[in-house]
Every structure is written in C-alpha cells, then in structure tokens.
Design an enzyme around this catalytic site. Structure first.
Site, PDB file in Angstrom:
ATOM      1  N   HIS A 146       0.623  -0.934  -0.526  1.00  0.00           N
ATOM      2  CA  HIS A 146       0.255   0.008  -0.370  1.00  0.00           C
ATOM      3  C   HIS A 146       0.839   1.367   0.114  1.00  0.00           C
ATOM      4  O   HIS A 146       0.840   2.025  -0.884  1.00  0.00           O
ATOM      5  CB  HIS A 146      -0.619   0.535   0.850  1.00  0.00           C
ATOM      6  CG  HIS A 146      -2.309   1.245   1.441  1.00  0.00           C
ATOM      7  ND1 HIS A 146      -3.247   1.006   2.013  1.00  0.00           N
ATOM      8  CD2 HIS A 146      -1.373   2.192   0.330  1.00  0.00           C
ATOM      9  CE1 HIS A 146      -3.881   2.222   1.732  1.00  0.00           C
ATOM     10  NE2 HIS A 146      -3.290   2.805   0.730  1.00  0.00           N
ATOM     11  N   GLU A 201       0.825   7.586  -2.856  1.00  0.00           N
ATOM     12  CA  GLU A 201       1.785   7.562  -1.802  1.00  0.00           C
ATOM     13  C   GLU A 201       2.262   8.655  -1.146  1.00  0.00           C
ATOM     14  O   GLU A 201       2.712   9.166  -0.234  1.00  0.00           O
ATOM     15  CB  GLU A 201       1.950   6.233  -1.335  1.00  0.00           C
ATOM     16  CG  GLU A 201       0.965   5.333  -1.258  1.00  0.00           C
ATOM     17  CD  GLU A 201      -0.151   4.885  -0.688  1.00  0.00           C
ATOM     18  OE1 GLU A 201       0.767   5.609   0.104  1.00  0.00           O
ATOM     19  OE2 GLU A 201      -1.344   5.698  -0.946  1.00  0.00           O
ATOM     20  N   HIS A 227       2.424  11.288   1.539  1.00  0.00           N
ATOM     21  CA  HIS A 227       2.841  10.533   2.898  1.00  0.00           C
ATOM     22  C   HIS A 227       4.314  11.265   2.881  1.00  0.00           C
ATOM     23  O   HIS A 227       5.370  11.293   4.001  1.00  0.00           O
ATOM     24  CB  HIS A 227       2.993   8.796   3.070  1.00  0.00           C
ATOM     25  CG  HIS A 227       1.324   8.739   3.817  1.00  0.00           C
ATOM     26  ND1 HIS A 227       0.747   8.567   4.336  1.00  0.00           N
ATOM     27  CD2 HIS A 227       0.483   8.245   2.722  1.00  0.00           C
ATOM     28  CE1 HIS A 227      -0.713   8.410   4.199  1.00  0.00           C
ATOM     29  NE2 HIS A 227      -0.838   7.476   2.896  1.00  0.00           N
TER      30      HIS A 227
END
Ligand SMILES: *[C@@H]1O[C@H](CO)[C@@H](O)[C@H](O)[C@H]1NC(C)=O
Length: 264
Positions: free
Chosen positions: A76, A139, A143
């Site tokens: 993920h 992502e 993040h």
C-alpha cells in the site's frame, strides 16, 4: 546550483534506482549522535534532515486483495505518523511530481509493477490510464512529502530533481521485502481458505512474533482480512536508516473470531 538537462537527470535516476543503491549523498551536517537517535525518542533538538520529525512513527502498509501474486500481499505505502499515531498529509504541493514512474526504472520499477498495485481505486482516481502508477504518486504526494529526511535541502550539492521521491519508493520496497506477510502467516498454519476462519488472536499473535511488535490487522465489514500496517521508529534517514519495530497505535478492526483470509 547547476541543473543538468532533463534526459541526464532521468538517466541518472534510472541508473540509481535500478541498482537499489543508497548512494545518495548525505547532508554533511548530521553527527553520529544525530543519526543514532531513535525517532520519537530525541531529548534534544536534532536537525530534521537527520531524524524523522515531527512524524517519526513510520508504517509499512500492505493489502490483501484479489490482485497480485497468489502467494504475496501487496504494497500500500510507507506512511509517517506523528508519534501519537495521528498523521500529517500532503505536506509539499510543490513536490507532487507529475509522474511517479518517471523517477523509477529498472529492477525497482519492475518490482513495483508486480507488487505495488492499485487495490482500492485510489490510483485510478489519480491516473485512470495507469492506476498503479497513480497509487505510487498518491502515496508519495500524501505521505512521502511529509518525511523530513526526504527534502531537497538534506541532499546537499548532489541533489537532482525528484531524487527524494525515488528514494521514497526504494525505501518502501526495501521494507516490504523484509515483511513477507504471506510467509509469516503460512509458518503459523494460517493460509488462505474459502472454508476456514481464524481468530484475531491467531493473526495478531503470529504477526507480532514474526515482526517483533504487534502490527495493525485490518478487516472489511464482512470480517475479511484486507490490510496490515507494520510500525517502526527510525534511526537516521529514510534512505539508509535503521528501522526498529514498534507496536501499533490502533486496535485491530477485525472481529475476535470468524476472520476470513480468502484465496486470490
Ligand atoms: C526532537 O527533534 C526535533 C527536530 O529537530 C525537534 O523539533 C524536537 O523539539 C526535538 N525534541 C526534543 C524533546 O527536543
């Protein structure tokens, strides 16, 4: 700073990604003490290029879905939470690079194409033509841009555009390769089955022992296991630091009994 023409930059990125190296030049201003201090545990101020701060709790997150190799969970992302488990997101729009695929290549990209798949449609929303690459970009944007050791100023004169995003993808893959959830579970006799069910204690006990700290185990509303989050603190930088397992900050979303781990 001298900025080389784009093709030179790309080939440099491709070459470094392909070799799985961590040869990124370090900012000269980190002392050994800085680089040995565990994130979320510093008692004095340390330069943010030398320690993940303020989001020093790092999570390697994985999916179990119908996608990818039958004997593997998939990636993920790599997330950085604040030390209390809350988290920042989308920290630098100026570094939301247009194409995630352009910064990787070679063996790294090949691995990502096999194991970093757009399970829940996030990537398709970002890039309908290339949903997996959309997930990689999502992502990184959400993040990776929050990681204090992955900012251009930490790289010194050796910095080239998007280099730190390539490092983010590399670090994520390196951690994932250490966390073979399918194998961990198999060793405990927990294998995908259409008929069997498992208890939360079985999952948590098995993976806690394999990882060295309890991960978050996630289930959907039907009690099917679909996510795992492995938690770490870090000494030094994301690109070449030392990861130390730590306990999840969240309670499992799985039922106590009757968990289903379905075959792909
Ligand atoms: C730890 O280091 C960070 C980054 O420099 C700093 O913001 C934080 O205040 C430090 N913590 C302590 C307790 O000094």
């Amino acid at each position: 700073m001298h900025i080389p023409a784009v093709p030179a930059v790309l080939s440099l990125l491709l070459a470094s990604a392909a070799a799985f190296t961590t040869s990124t030049p370090s900012s000269p201003s980190c002392t050994l003490h800085d680089l040995r201090t565990l994130s979320c545990h510093n008692s004095t101020s340390i330069p943010p290029c030398c320690i993940e701060s303020p989001s020093g709790l790092l999570l390697q997150t994985q999916y179990w879905s119908s996608l990818g190799p039958q004997n593997s969970w998939t990636i993920h992302g790599l997330w950085s939470d604040f030390c209390d488990g809350t988290y920042p997101a989308y920290c630098d729009a100026s570094r939301a690079y247009p194409s995630a695929a352009a910064v990787v290549g070679g063996a790294l990209e090949k691995f990502m194409r096999k194991y970093w798949l757009d399970v829940d449609g996030t990537g398709a929303a970002v890039d309908p033509a290339e949903p997996d690459q959309g997930l990689w970009k999502h992502e990184w944007d959400k993040h990776g841009t929050c990681m204090s050791t992955l900012v251009p100023g930490c790289y010194g004169a050796g910095y080239r555009p998007a280099m730190e995003a390539a490092d983010y993808f590399k670090a994520t893959v390196q951690l994932f390769r250490r966390l073979d959830t399918f194998k961990f579970l198999k060793k405990c006799g927990i294998t995908p089955s259409a008929a069997r069910t498992y208890t939360r204690a079985e999952f948590v006990g098995c993976l806690g022992a394999a990882h060295g700290a309890t991960p978050f185990v996630g289930c959907d509303s039907e009690g099917r296991v679909n996510e795992l989050w492995y938690y770490y603190h870090l000494r030094g930088k994301v690109v070449d630091g030392k990861w130390e397992e730590t306990e999840t900050t969240r309670t499992s979303s799985c039922p106590e009994t009757g968990i289903r781990y379905l075959p792909k």
